[in-house]
Design a protein around this motif. Structure first.
Motif, mmCIF file in Angstrom:
data_model
loop_
_atom_site.group_PDB
_atom_site.id
_atom_site.type_symbol
_atom_site.label_atom_id
_atom_site.label_comp_id
_atom_site.label_asym_id
_atom_site.label_seq_id
_atom_site.Cartn_x
_atom_site.Cartn_y
_atom_site.Cartn_z
ATOM 1 N N VAL A 70 23.815 -0.204 -66.623
ATOM 2 C CA VAL A 70 23.341 -1.189 -67.381
ATOM 3 C C VAL A 70 24.578 -1.932 -67.956
ATOM 4 O O VAL A 70 25.557 -1.564 -67.942
ATOM 5 N N THR A 71 24.146 -3.293 -68.200
ATOM 6 C CA THR A 71 25.012 -4.300 -68.778
ATOM 7 C C THR A 71 24.631 -5.245 -69.693
ATOM 8 O O THR A 71 23.242 -5.619 -69.256
ATOM 9 N N ALA A 72 25.328 -5.759 -70.474
ATOM 10 C CA ALA A 72 24.666 -7.198 -71.107
ATOM 11 C C ALA A 72 25.282 -8.100 -70.629
ATOM 12 O O ALA A 72 26.500 -8.078 -69.851
ATOM 13 N N SER A 73 24.902 -9.413 -70.505
ATOM 14 C CA SER A 73 24.985 -10.444 -69.891
ATOM 15 C C SER A 73 24.776 -11.941 -70.097
ATOM 16 O O SER A 73 23.690 -11.785 -70.565
ATOM 17 N N THR A 74 25.360 -13.042 -70.023
ATOM 18 C CA THR A 74 24.761 -14.288 -70.256
ATOM 19 C C THR A 74 24.428 -14.634 -68.977
ATOM 20 O O THR A 74 23.946 -15.791 -68.667
ATOM 21 N N GLY A 75 24.565 -13.983 -67.666
ATOM 22 C CA GLY A 75 24.005 -14.159 -66.394
ATOM 23 C C GLY A 75 24.897 -13.566 -65.342
ATOM 24 O O GLY A 75 24.273 -12.829 -64.196
ATOM 25 N N ASN A 76 25.960 -14.003 -65.129
ATOM 26 C CA ASN A 76 26.753 -13.692 -63.851
ATOM 27 C C ASN A 76 27.077 -12.101 -63.953
ATOM 28 O O ASN A 76 26.893 -11.698 -62.687
ATOM 29 N N ALA A 77 27.473 -11.458 -64.961
ATOM 30 C CA ALA A 77 27.779 -10.068 -64.845
ATOM 31 C C ALA A 77 26.386 -9.249 -64.445
ATOM 32 O O ALA A 77 26.276 -8.424 -63.681
ATOM 33 N N GLY A 78 25.389 -9.910 -64.994
ATOM 34 C CA GLY A 78 23.930 -9.427 -64.734
ATOM 35 C C GLY A 78 23.776 -9.437 -63.325
ATOM 36 O O GLY A 78 23.207 -8.583 -62.566
ATOM 37 N N ALA A 79 23.696 -10.658 -62.627
ATOM 38 C CA ALA A 79 23.387 -10.804 -61.307
ATOM 39 C C ALA A 79 24.391 -10.090 -60.442
ATOM 40 O O ALA A 79 24.023 -9.453 -59.440
ATOM 41 N N SER A 80 25.668 -9.739 -60.675
ATOM 42 C CA SER A 80 26.681 -9.064 -60.033
ATOM 43 C C SER A 80 26.323 -7.569 -59.959
ATOM 44 O O SER A 80 26.092 -6.942 -59.078
ATOM 45 N N LEU A 81 25.707 -6.970 -61.129
ATOM 46 C CA LEU A 81 25.441 -5.650 -61.430
ATOM 47 C C LEU A 81 24.088 -5.366 -60.513
ATOM 48 O O LEU A 81 24.097 -4.470 -59.844
ATOM 49 N N ALA A 82 23.266 -6.401 -60.572
ATOM 50 C CA ALA A 82 21.771 -6.251 -60.045
ATOM 51 C C ALA A 82 22.331 -6.187 -58.395
ATOM 52 O O ALA A 82 21.669 -5.219 -57.713
ATOM 53 N N CYS A 83 23.074 -7.083 -58.115
ATOM 54 C CA CYS A 83 23.263 -7.059 -56.681
ATOM 55 C C CYS A 83 23.888 -5.895 -56.017
ATOM 56 O O CYS A 83 23.322 -5.468 -54.994
ATOM 57 N N ILE A 84 24.987 -5.723 -56.729
ATOM 58 C CA ILE A 84 25.926 -4.407 -56.006
ATOM 59 C C ILE A 84 25.327 -3.048 -56.203
ATOM 60 O O ILE A 84 25.165 -2.248 -55.517
ATOM 61 N N MET A 95 22.111 1.954 -74.753
ATOM 62 C CA MET A 95 21.329 2.227 -73.518
ATOM 63 C C MET A 95 22.104 3.145 -72.639
ATOM 64 O O MET A 95 21.681 4.223 -71.728
ATOM 65 N N ALA A 96 23.393 3.299 -72.635
ATOM 66 C CA ALA A 96 24.310 4.316 -71.877
ATOM 67 C C ALA A 96 24.673 5.284 -72.418
ATOM 68 O O ALA A 96 25.854 6.074 -72.294
ATOM 69 N N ASP A 97 24.062 6.175 -73.492
ATOM 70 C CA ASP A 97 24.378 7.190 -74.078
ATOM 71 C C ASP A 97 24.252 8.405 -73.154
ATOM 72 O O ASP A 97 25.148 9.397 -73.394
ATOM 73 N N ASP A 98 23.549 8.243 -72.276
ATOM 74 C CA ASP A 98 23.487 9.405 -71.202
ATOM 75 C C ASP A 98 24.304 9.282 -70.303
ATOM 76 O O ASP A 98 24.964 8.140 -69.566
ATOM 77 N N ALA A 99 25.217 10.416 -69.760
ATOM 78 C CA ALA A 99 26.162 10.494 -69.032
ATOM 79 C C ALA A 99 26.051 10.128 -67.452
ATOM 80 O O ALA A 99 26.682 9.716 -66.938
ATOM 81 N N ARG A 100 24.594 10.166 -67.362
ATOM 82 C CA ARG A 100 24.404 9.641 -65.959
ATOM 83 C C ARG A 100 23.946 8.175 -65.759
ATOM 84 O O ARG A 100 23.707 7.816 -64.804
ATOM 85 N N VAL A 101 24.108 7.428 -67.090
ATOM 86 C CA VAL A 101 24.165 6.018 -66.949
ATOM 87 C C VAL A 101 25.617 5.381 -67.226
ATOM 88 O O VAL A 101 26.305 5.663 -68.008
ATOM 89 N N CYS A 102 25.946 4.520 -66.167
ATOM 90 C CA CYS A 102 27.014 3.940 -66.303
ATOM 91 C C CYS A 102 26.785 2.521 -67.029
ATOM 92 O O CYS A 102 25.866 1.802 -66.836
ATOM 93 N N CYS A 103 27.741 2.332 -68.187
ATOM 94 C CA CYS A 103 27.540 0.932 -68.809
ATOM 95 C C CYS A 103 28.715 -0.130 -68.260
ATOM 96 O O CYS A 103 29.934 0.276 -68.409
ATOM 97 N N ARG A 104 28.221 -0.964 -67.493
ATOM 98 C CA ARG A 104 29.217 -1.966 -67.023
ATOM 99 C C ARG A 104 29.943 -3.027 -68.047
ATOM 100 O O ARG A 104 30.507 -3.851 -67.779
#
Length: 420
Positions: free
Chosen positions: A128-142, A190-199
């Protein structure tokens, strides 16, 4: 490749060491961001031995200097972007590092590739990540290349082109009323769970590790003779701290003989780091929390009210004898046209902030003529189409073949603006 060094986490402010292993986001002592600290001892490899391991293309060429093995990386070609020689750019020897060539079209892919490599190694199944656009597109892509699910939390003002890109990769988009700063807090919860990575930029220390590799590539492309200045478009401060960390690493390891000065380039309305830098008297005066601002700028990638890598960014400026400049939107868009029309390089407005800052610093004498300067080209101009259209000459906007002033899904879009 197995990392050549051992690592631990350390606080960017109080330097308290933290245990290595799982993903950590904040200092257990003071709550500040963490950095990843390389452990160097008598058995550590020499500079020549390290350089001899640099094989292949892309950021994983520098695997010996990264805290996670390349076998966990995505299948995408991240990094290895060109350093474009622009010759005499306004009185200096100018190069532009074209980060638009990354898989999702921005420098954010460097951070995401290293973040998700470690997340996979740690057993995370969602990101999961917060983004104004670029970080979100990057996370979604990779994340898509890994087969990992992803959620991107964005403010409602996020440009349509960036939202379309995020959705195309299959990530879940959570639009929130309000600013990037509100989205940031939601994503972190949203990343309280250890199985979730917060970017989230800044609080995930691996974002800085990925961005270091841009500095490695610049130095290597110039035969390990670093430039006089590197201009870094700055919002959250994480790119600034990452680029600084990369050059400082190379110098500490004996691979380079100097560290370039960094110029942080900001938009006038998103100038928290500039304000706080100017208020600092000495290294002990670095503020622990940022000055809050109310951003409203065409450079949406830099639109941050509360920089989340604030302390590390100010420390980076101290360590590199850096400087800050903040520019108006009018100067940003003029600089964008100059970059495109003089060099054939069309970047999003955040890059143009850096080019405008170069002009400002040449005019004031901060950057001397004939200096060797590198500008970080953060992302493609295709990501911000409505921004460019709204700044275009009137006869282009009003022509029958013009792009609509706002795209479907953008705030304020009306059906009457669509093409017939």
């Amino acid at each position: 490749m197995t990392p050549a060094f051992s690592y631990r986490y350390a606080c960017v402010r109080c330097a308290a060491p933290q245990p290595w292993g799982e993903i950590r986001y904040r200092c257990l002592e003071c709550g500040q961001n963490l950095r990843i600290q390389r452990q160097v001892d008598a058995d550590s490899p020499s500079a020549a031995d390290i350089v001899s391991t640099f094989h292949g293309r892309g950021l994983w060429r520098y695997g010996a200097l990264l805290p996670v093995e390349a076998r966990w990386a995505s299948r995408l070609a991240v990094g290895g972007t060109p350093l474009v020689d622009c010759g005499d750019g306004g009185g200096v020897r100018l190069w532009v590092k074209d980060e638009a060539r990354n898989p999702s079209g921005s420098i954010k892919d460097r951070a995401t590739d290293v973040v998700l490599a470690f997340a996979r190694r740690a057993g995370c199944r969602h990101s999961v990540t917060a983004s104004t656009g670029n970080a979100g597109a990057s996370l979604a892509c990779i994340a898509a290349s890994h087969g990992m699910s992803a959620t991107v939390v964005v403010p409602a003002s996020t440009p349509f082109a960036k939202l379309a890109q995020i959705r195309a990769y299959g990530a879940k988009v959570c639009e929130v009323d309000g600013s990037y700063d509100g989205a940031f807090d939601i994503a972190e919860r949203m990343a309280d769970d250890a199985r979730v990575c917060c970017r989230n930029t800044g609080i995930n220390p691996f974002t800085r590790e990925g961005k270091k590799t841009c500095a490695f590539e610049i130095a290597e492309a110039l035969d390990w003779r670093v430039p006089d200045w590197v201009i870094v478009p700055t919002g959250d401060g994480n790119m600034l701290s990452g680029i600084a960390a990369g050059f400082l690493d190379l110098h500490a390891l004996g691979i380079t003989s100097a560290v370039p000065r960094l110029l942080a380039a900001q938009a006038d309305s998103s100038n928290s780091i500039t304000r706080d830098w100017r208020a600092c008297d000495d290294a002990m005066a670095l503020p622990e929390s940022p000055t809050l601002v109310s951003p409203d700028t065409v450079a949406d990638s830099l639109s941050v009210g509360r920089p989340r890598d604030h302390f590390a960014a100010l420390h980076a400026l101290r360590a590199t004898r850096g400087a800050c400049v903040a520019l108006s939107d009018a100067r940003i868009m003029a600089a964008s046209r100059d970059l495109a029309q003089h060099f054939g390089l069309w970047f999003e407005p955040s890059t143009a902030v850096g080019y405008a800052a170069l002009g400002e610093c040449l005019a004031t004498g901060r950057i001397q003529p004939r200096s060797r300067v590198v500008l970080i080209g953060t992302g493609s101009g295709l990501k911000s189409l409505p921004r460019f259209d709204s700044a275009a000459p009137g006869h282009l906007r009003d022509s029958a073949n013009a792009v609509p002033r706002r795209m479907p899904g953008e705030p304020g879009y009306e059906q009457s603006e669509a093409q017939p």
